[in-house]
Design a protein around this motif. Structure first.
Motif, PDB file in Angstrom:
ATOM      1  N   GLN A  72      -8.240 -11.873  -1.441  1.00 37.97           N
ATOM      2  CA  GLN A  72      -8.302 -10.968  -0.293  1.00 37.97           C
ATOM      3  C   GLN A  72      -6.933 -10.811   0.359  1.00 37.97           C
ATOM      4  N   GLN A  73      -6.162 -11.891   0.387  1.00 34.54           N
ATOM      5  CA  GLN A  73      -4.823 -11.819   0.955  1.00 34.54           C
ATOM      6  C   GLN A  73      -3.938 -10.893   0.128  1.00 34.54           C
ATOM      7  N   ARG A  74      -4.046 -10.989  -1.205  1.00 32.35           N
ATOM      8  CA  ARG A  74      -3.254 -10.092  -2.060  1.00 32.35           C
ATOM      9  C   ARG A  74      -3.664  -8.642  -1.861  1.00 32.35           C
ATOM     10  N   ILE A  75      -4.965  -8.401  -1.732  1.00 32.81           N
ATOM     11  CA  ILE A  75      -5.443  -7.032  -1.524  1.00 32.81           C
ATOM     12  C   ILE A  75      -4.906  -6.479  -0.206  1.00 32.81           C
ATOM     13  N   GLN A  76      -4.944  -7.302   0.856  1.00 29.12           N
ATOM     14  CA  GLN A  76      -4.442  -6.849   2.152  1.00 29.12           C
ATOM     15  C   GLN A  76      -2.938  -6.599   2.104  1.00 29.12           C
ATOM     16  N   THR A  77      -2.209  -7.490   1.423  1.00 27.06           N
ATOM     17  CA  THR A  77      -0.764  -7.304   1.303  1.00 27.06           C
ATOM     18  C   THR A  77      -0.451  -6.042   0.515  1.00 27.06           C
ATOM     19  N   ALA A  78      -1.214  -5.796  -0.553  1.00 23.46           N
ATOM     20  CA  ALA A  78      -1.014  -4.579  -1.351  1.00 23.46           C
ATOM     21  C   ALA A  78      -1.322  -3.327  -0.531  1.00 23.46           C
ATOM     22  N   ALA A  79      -2.348  -3.401   0.321  1.00 21.69           N
ATOM     23  CA  ALA A  79      -2.676  -2.249   1.168  1.00 21.69           C
ATOM     24  C   ALA A  79      -1.557  -1.985   2.173  1.00 21.69           C
ATOM     25  N   LYS A  80      -1.004  -3.052   2.737  1.00 19.24           N
ATOM     26  CA  LYS A  80       0.119  -2.902   3.667  1.00 19.24           C
ATOM     27  C   LYS A  80       1.336  -2.343   2.938  1.00 19.24           C
ATOM     28  N   LEU A  81       1.546  -2.821   1.729  1.00 20.21           N
ATOM     29  CA  LEU A  81       2.656  -2.314   0.917  1.00 20.21           C
ATOM     30  C   LEU A  81       2.450  -0.838   0.613  1.00 20.21           C
ATOM     31  N   ARG A  82       1.192  -0.416   0.394  1.00 21.43           N
ATOM     32  CA  ARG A  82       0.906   0.995   0.107  1.00 21.43           C
ATOM     33  C   ARG A  82       1.416   1.899   1.237  1.00 21.43           C
ATOM     34  N   GLN A  83       1.264   1.456   2.485  1.00 20.93           N
ATOM     35  CA  GLN A  83       1.758   2.235   3.613  1.00 20.93           C
ATOM     36  C   GLN A  83       3.279   2.398   3.537  1.00 20.93           C
ATOM     37  N   ALA A  84       3.963   1.312   3.201  1.00 16.50           N
ATOM     38  CA  ALA A  84       5.420   1.394   3.048  1.00 16.50           C
ATOM     39  C   ALA A  84       5.785   2.312   1.897  1.00 16.50           C
ATOM     40  N   GLU A  85       5.005   2.257   0.813  1.00 18.83           N
ATOM     41  CA  GLU A  85       5.288   3.107  -0.345  1.00 18.83           C
ATOM     42  C   GLU A  85       5.066   4.580  -0.018  1.00 18.83           C
ATOM     43  N   ALA A  87       5.641   5.948   2.854  1.00 14.46           N
ATOM     44  CA  ALA A  87       6.850   6.350   3.582  1.00 14.46           C
ATOM     45  C   ALA A  87       8.004   6.572   2.606  1.00 14.46           C
ATOM     46  N   THR A  88       8.121   5.672   1.620  1.00  7.39           N
ATOM     47  CA  THR A  88       9.161   5.849   0.602  1.00  7.39           C
ATOM     48  C   THR A  88       8.931   7.129  -0.188  1.00  7.39           C
ATOM     49  N   ALA A  89       7.664   7.405  -0.507  1.00 10.49           N
ATOM     50  CA  ALA A  89       7.346   8.615  -1.269  1.00 10.49           C
ATOM     51  C   ALA A  89       7.753   9.868  -0.500  1.00 10.49           C
ATOM     52  N   GLU A 190      12.868   2.167   1.511  1.00 12.20           N
ATOM     53  CA  GLU A 190      12.953   1.336   0.309  1.00 12.20           C
ATOM     54  C   GLU A 190      13.153  -0.132   0.672  1.00 12.20           C
ATOM     55  N   ALA A 191      13.898  -0.396   1.750  1.00 14.77           N
ATOM     56  CA  ALA A 191      14.121  -1.784   2.171  1.00 14.77           C
ATOM     57  C   ALA A 191      12.818  -2.413   2.650  1.00 14.77           C
ATOM     58  N   VAL A 192      12.017  -1.664   3.440  1.00 19.19           N
ATOM     59  CA  VAL A 192      10.724  -2.179   3.899  1.00 19.19           C
ATOM     60  C   VAL A 192       9.800  -2.408   2.713  1.00 19.19           C
ATOM     61  N   GLN A 193       9.796  -1.457   1.766  1.00 19.33           N
ATOM     62  CA  GLN A 193       8.966  -1.601   0.571  1.00 19.33           C
ATOM     63  C   GLN A 193       9.378  -2.833  -0.227  1.00 19.33           C
ATOM     64  N   ALA A 194      10.687  -3.028  -0.394  1.00 20.20           N
ATOM     65  CA  ALA A 194      11.170  -4.179  -1.161  1.00 20.20           C
ATOM     66  C   ALA A 194      10.792  -5.493  -0.475  1.00 20.20           C
ATOM     67  N   GLN A 195      10.878  -5.518   0.853  1.00 22.00           N
ATOM     68  CA  GLN A 195      10.544  -6.743   1.596  1.00 22.00           C
ATOM     69  C   GLN A 195       9.068  -7.089   1.422  1.00 22.00           C
ATOM     70  N   GLN A 196       8.193  -6.102   1.591  1.00 21.92           N
ATOM     71  CA  GLN A 196       6.765  -6.360   1.452  1.00 21.92           C
ATOM     72  C   GLN A 196       6.389  -6.593  -0.011  1.00 21.92           C
ATOM     73  N   VAL A 298      -2.305   4.290  -7.003  1.00 22.14           N
ATOM     74  CA  VAL A 298      -0.884   4.231  -6.698  1.00 22.14           C
ATOM     75  C   VAL A 298      -0.560   5.241  -5.599  1.00 22.14           C
ATOM     76  N   ALA A 299       0.512   4.966  -4.852  1.00 22.64           N
ATOM     77  CA  ALA A 299       0.989   5.927  -3.865  1.00 22.64           C
ATOM     78  C   ALA A 299       1.653   7.101  -4.593  1.00 22.64           C
ATOM     79  N   GLY A 300       1.660   8.251  -3.952  1.00 22.98           N
ATOM     80  CA  GLY A 300       2.260   9.431  -4.571  1.00 22.98           C
ATOM     81  C   GLY A 300       1.290  10.591  -4.573  1.00 22.98           C
ATOM     82  N   LYS A 301       1.513  11.523  -5.484  1.00 21.59           N
ATOM     83  CA  LYS A 301       0.662  12.715  -5.527  1.00 21.59           C
ATOM     84  C   LYS A 301       0.317  13.047  -6.973  1.00 21.59           C
TER      85      LYS A 301
END
Length: 419
Positions: A72-85, A87-89, A190-196, A298-301
């Motif tokens: 569950q922690q990995r899923i939550q971290t991945a969801a948070k990372l998706r938000q950063a991605e 923004a990167t997209a 990209e820096a926020v995405q890399a950190q998360q 995945v993030a994107g279109k």
């Protein structure tokens, strides 16, 4: 090893028949009744084994609870990372669009400059020596007047060409300035995405280190099936190969369990029955009525939809344009049954979601899962390659297919709308 063995024995409610076995150990070939001292010894041994088994069950339960929490922690971290991605997209799309516009304007500027080049000597001569240029060639007055009129029209055309050329140059300068202004936003995203992403990588590495292959007796069978599927020529053949290999492993486990039971080998029979049960257990609950509820991988279109024309005919899947280094997650809960390069698909993962449904994800740059691993929806699977937003033509794409009993079906209705 003891914990793994006990987990398999107790995973589905299996119990030790210790009393009959221990009593049999206390009787001889003649079936004589054991002495009270021997009975007391056997009872003490039985109590010890039951205590050890209870402790093992408690440890397995604690490990299982910890694994669920970490998942569950990995899923939550991945969801948070998706938000950063996302923004990167957005920043990468902006930069990519500006780069494409700049390339088009530069090409148009070169065309106009090439058309304007032959006029430059005449413009320069007229600017420096207007009278001499007009009177350089002797001619009748009427012809001279006609030449002056033509030259006046030519001058107006030169003016229009020069204005258009300046407009293109101004556009190019503005795009260059816009790209310079957009670059910090992209760098920050990209820096926020890399950190998360680093946080998620650490969680994935920790989970991989603690995962025990012994907890799933089907893992070896899954790996053997995946190895066979790697030699298939088409994706449909690969899926069929995996299903056939799994069916053979299940039949073999059932056959061994029956043979051990007939031979009176209770321990072997229990182990084979456990293996049979794990192989027979569905990888997931299937998709069923999950229409519109599955997470996009995945993030994107989407840049190519189901049924769009391709060189091989109508598309049988979806293609996503992703931000650089985007994380790919599992759309469903299920088990990894294939994970390796596969022909022109590149690095490919097949997820058995149960109920005959398989998700195929292709085009990844790195895998973070192994064959036989169980995943929850939203759990990370791998990562896409990075790319330079200044070179949009090199942008990687994730290919997604959904197959039902080996045949492709449109995955779009199962995926929730992107907000």
């Amino acid at each position: 090893m003891i914990a793994a063995l006990l987990k398999r024995l107790f995973k589905r409610g299996t119990t030790f028949a210790l009393v009959p076995m221990l009593l049999n150990l206390g009787t001889g070939a003649s079936g004589a009744t054991p002495t009270p001292a021997r009975l007391q010894q056997l009872q003490a041994q039985q109590a010890l084994h039951e205590s050890e088994a209870a402790a093992a069950r408690a440890r397995v339960a604690a490990i299982s609870a910890m694994q669920v929490a970490l998942t569950q922690q990995r899923i939550q971290t991945a969801a948070k990372l998706r938000q950063a991605e996302e923004a990167t997209a957005a920043a990468a799309d902006r930069m990519s669009d500006l780069a494409a516009q700049k390339k088009a304007v530069s090409a148009a500027l070169l065309v106009r400059a090439a058309a304007f080049a032959p006029l430059l000597p005449l413009i320069e001569r007229l600017a420096l020596y207007p009278s001499e240029t007009l009177l350089a060639v002797p001619a009748a007055p009427r012809d001279t007047l006609r030449g002056v009129l033509v030259l006046r029209g030519l001058s107006r055309e030169i003016g229009r060409q020069a204005a258009a050329l300046k407009q293109k140059q101004d556009q190019l300068d503005a795009l260059t300035t816009a790209m310079a202004a957009a670059a910090p936003a992209l760098e920050q995203a990209e820096a926020v995405q890399a950190q998360q992403g680093a946080v998620l990588d650490a969680e994935i590495a920790s989970a991989a280190a603690s995962r025990q292959s012994a907890e799933d007796a089907a893992t070896a069978a899954d790996q053997a099936a995946a190895d066979d599927a790697a030699h298939a020529r088409t994706l449909q053949q690969a899926l069929k190969s995996i299903a056939d290999a799994h069916a053979r492993a299940l039949a073999r486990a059932a056959r061994l369990a029956r043979r051990a039971a007939r031979a009176g080998r209770a321990g072997a029979a229990a182990a084979d029955a456990q293996r049979e049960a794990e192989l027979a257990a569905p990888a997931g609950a299937g998709l069923g009525a999950a229409t519109g509820r599955l997470m996009t991988p995945v993030a994107g279109k989407v840049v190519r939809s189901w049924g769009d024309p391709t060189l091989a005919g109508p598309a049988t899947g979806l293609s996503y344009q992703t931000p650089p280094g985007a994380r790919v997650v599992s759309p469903c809960a299920g088990r990894v049954v294939f994970g390796s390069p596969f022909h022109s698909y590149g690095l490919l993962v097949i997820l058995d979601c149960g109920g005959g449904y398989d998700f195929v994800l292709a085009g990844l740059d790195r895998l973070d899962v192994s064959v036989g691993q169980h995943l929850q929806s939203g759990e990370p699977v791998g990562i896409m390659a990075g790319w330079d937003p200044n070179q949009p033509a090199d942008r990687p794409k994730l290919y997604l297919e959904l197959r039902l009993n080996g045949d492709p079906v449109n995955p779009a209705p199962w995926l929730h709308a992107r907000g």
